[in-house]
Each structure stands twice: as structure tokens, then as C-alpha cells.
Design an enzyme around this catalytic site. Sequence first.
Site, mmCIF file in Angstrom:
data_model
loop_
_atom_site.group_PDB
_atom_site.id
_atom_site.type_symbol
_atom_site.label_atom_id
_atom_site.label_comp_id
_atom_site.label_asym_id
_atom_site.label_seq_id
_atom_site.Cartn_x
_atom_site.Cartn_y
_atom_site.Cartn_z
ATOM 1 N N GLU A 193 0.833 -1.207 0.000
ATOM 2 C CA GLU A 193 0.000 0.000 0.000
ATOM 3 C C GLU A 193 0.868 1.257 0.000
ATOM 4 O O GLU A 193 0.758 2.130 0.871
ATOM 5 C CB GLU A 193 -0.980 -0.016 1.181
ATOM 6 C CG GLU A 193 -1.994 -1.140 1.059
ATOM 7 C CD GLU A 193 -3.124 -1.093 2.083
ATOM 8 O OE1 GLU A 193 -3.089 -0.225 2.992
ATOM 9 O OE2 GLU A 193 -4.047 -1.916 1.983
ATOM 10 N N GLU A 316 -5.057 -8.719 -0.529
ATOM 11 C CA GLU A 316 -5.893 -8.417 0.644
ATOM 12 C C GLU A 316 -7.340 -8.332 0.193
ATOM 13 O O GLU A 316 -7.668 -7.540 -0.698
ATOM 14 C CB GLU A 316 -5.473 -7.110 1.323
ATOM 15 C CG GLU A 316 -4.140 -7.184 2.051
ATOM 16 C CD GLU A 316 -3.834 -5.947 2.888
ATOM 17 O OE1 GLU A 316 -4.801 -5.289 3.350
ATOM 18 O OE2 GLU A 316 -2.641 -5.648 3.096
#
Length: 513
Positions: A193, A316
Site C-alpha cells: 500500500e 488483501e
Amino acid sequence: MKKIILSILTGCFTLTLSAQTKITLNTDLAKTKINKHIYGHFAEHLGRCIYGGMYVGEGNTKIPNTAGVRNDVIQALKELKVPNLRWPGGCFADAYQWKDGIGPKDKRPKMVNMWWGGVTEDNSFGTHDFLDLCERIGAEPYLAGNVGSGTVKDLSDWVSYVNHPGGSPMAELRKQNGRQNPWNVKLWGVGNEAWGCGGNMTAEYYSNIYRQYATFMSDSKDAKLYKIASGASDGQYDWTETLMKNIPHHMMDGVALHHYSVLSWKETKGPAVGFTETQYFKTMDEAWKMDEFIKGHSTIMDKYDPQKKIALIVDEWGGWYDVEQGTNPGFLYQQNTMRDAVIAGLTLNIFNNHAERVRGANLAQIVNVLQAVILTNEEKMLLTPTYHVMKMYNVHQDAMLVPMNIESPNYEFNGKKLTAVSSSASKDASGNLNISLTNIDYTKSHEVTINLRGEDFSKVSGKILASSKIDDHNSFEQPNKIAIKDFSGVKFEKGVLKLTIPAFSVIVLNLSK
């Protein structure tokens, strides 16, 4: 299409029949492999996932363990056939200093988990512990490297420590710490991220950072690295476009994508148990968006990589709700209900059907965090509805995707519509046919007709996960309230299967010749 409504009491749940779902399978046209890594999992240093979840300490005499990891968790993960396990994060990965987690445990420095609860960790669970656990459960390790706060040398040293056979300073350090042979870790995330907790970078800046870090991540004789770039969240298509345009494709094997089925990031996420149908419908809407996002990112990737050499890795995904009352908000502990089972079934069907581009994924997370497959409480351990769906679906791992045509009625609520029934199918190495079906409808069962074309099959069996209420779940008092059961409600004649799938349920059929 005119709907026929009929309620039939069938013991533990009520069937309300609606319009028919029609599926056609071309069983002789299977050409694309469903990569087993689609069924991967995720273990972050978050809440009670590692400490108090998987890892209870080597000196624990109360809970049976192997090198500090619970034996019941090890056994459950073996039975789940976990293909890969991602660690140590998540956001935690870009704060983690791997060298603090090796060597004598009583000499390891402590650290504060800045992302999840501000707790102090003693680094007693580190690289050796994780990689040895992966060996015990038969999973490939997927290491997420620290790009946000670590140096190029830190990541390069980690690669050498776990993969170099001998002679390098890091390989010799590994041997001093008790591991003679390398683990040969192939799966590596180059940051996590990067647009957020991994450094709040722009896509252009991260592309350059990726190129720099990846350059110094060296292959070894028995471990050609599979490098995964930190990808987009949801519909951040510009991020994917920038990475595909700016990173040389020979330096990158996969691009990540994150998407959670969450009601809102700014307001309440809603309860894990006791939710309304409004909340349920919104969650299902978010779960179905996975299909939209995969298509969108795949279209961009096709523009730069028409041969599909670079994989889309959804590392994810899962349902995200408010934490259970009385628990630490930073620990993300939530109960797991039939809603989660349906999210899992729907999402895995989507992944399977996009197997040409999606070749890896990681459910968040494995123990005690978000949509966990296992929950623990001191000596007690239970398997969640999500665990059971993942186990039912593992027949698809490395099987060949069978093309299908599906027509399903909608699940309608407050004037909005979602496709009610999703499905995917595969053929395994023995020629057996596996068909998975998920019905997200809150109240209605659906009649399903499946036409098989191309090959003949003579036997059919099935498994079902269903319950009487949408928020039914397993508890430490009733750990087996929801469990996989045999499904015998299918009629099979002249290449046609007919069955009824109850509301919010998951079915997997297995056919043999």
C-alpha cells in the site's frame, strides 16, 4: 420473468423458491489453470493474529504447540491446504525491521506496533518462526518487504539471509542462528500500500522506488524471485496504469490489488453480528465489486501486457466490520457469520473465473483478525464459516477452469439489484468435475439447472454450508453450529443437474465418470 414464490420448511432453514438459474458448462474446453495461490492467506502482526493467536510461546505448557505455534492451528491449516501465507503485513510490513526478529529471543529488541493498537512487541516471532511454520503446513511463504521505512540494503540482506546457500555474510548469519539450508522463498512483495501506510507515495515515485529495490533483490540457484508490486486499492486505475507503463515488465511478476467488502471507511462499518438487511445488501454490493475492479485493472494490464505474463495478485480481501464490543479497536477482531461464508464463496468464484489474469490472492486474515478462518481464546479454538468455504473450494486448486454460461435472477432490495447466484467450475487432474455455487439472496432459495456439454459423467456428490439465520456463527460454546454437511438434493439425468440452493448458502458439487 415472472417469479414463482413458494415456501418449503426443510428442517434448519426455509426455502423460498424464485426464478431459475441456468448454467451451461463446456467441460471439454478447459484450458486455463486456476492457480492454487488464489487460495492464499495473510498473517499480519495485528491484534491477536500472531501473538495469542498462532503463536503462544515455546514455554507454554497450557496449550499444545510446536516451537510455540499452536498444534491445533497447524493441523487446521494443513487440512485447509493453504498454498501460500503472506507475512508480516500489511501496514506492519513497512515498519518491520527483520533483523530485530532473528537470533536469541531473549536478546531481541522490542518494538512498538505503530499501526495496530500501539502495543509493544518483543520480536519473539520472527523470520525463522514464520518460515518454519510455512514448512510445517506445506505453504509457500510470501514475504512483504519493507520499502516504506527500510533501506534497499535491508531488503537485499533479507533475500540473501533466507535464500543464499552459503558464503554470503547473511547466509553465514542464518547458519549461526541454527538454519543450515536456505528456505528458498520465491514470493516477495516490494512494499505494501505504497499509496497509503506504505509511504503515501505517488504512483510515479513508487514506480522508481520499485525499480531501485527490485534491482538489488537477487535470485539464487534454487529460488527465482517472484516480485509483486504494491498495487491499487479498489478502482485506482491510474495507479495500475502508471506501474504497467513505468516499470519494466521483466522486473515485475505481479501487481497487487486490495479490496474489502466494507460499508464505509468514514462512518460505521456495521456490526459483524446483528446486522440489518440494508447493511447486508451493501456488503454484498461491495463483494460483487471485486468482479468490476478485476475487469477494470485487467483491461489496463492487457493494454501493456496482452500476453498476460504479469499476474494480478489480490493480496488483501474480505469483509471488514466494527470490532466486537469490549475489544481493542486496533485489533480488528470480529465474529464470522454466514455472511462471511457467502462473501468467500462469491469472491472465490470471481477469482476462479478470472484465472487468466488473477493468479494469486490472500484472504485477510488467518487468525483472530477481520474475516479470519480461525478464532482462538486461550486453550479454545474454532473454525469459522469462512474456513469451511475455503476447505470446500480447495478442489479448484490447480484444476482447469471450465468455461460456463450463467443466467441468474437478481437479489432485489429497496429497488436495487444484485446477481443472486454465482458459480465457477473446474476439472482436476483425474478428470473429475467440480462446480461451486453461492447464493447471496437474503431470503430466497433458487432453483438451478446445469447443462453439461462435452463429456459424460455418471456420479455426483455434494457438500453444503447453510444455516437458519444469516448471522449464525460458531462460538466457543457452540464451535460446530455451522459445519460442512453432505448435500444429496441434486437430480442428475442425461447430462442435466437440477437442485435448489438455499438462501445465503454455498454448495460444491463433485462429478466423476
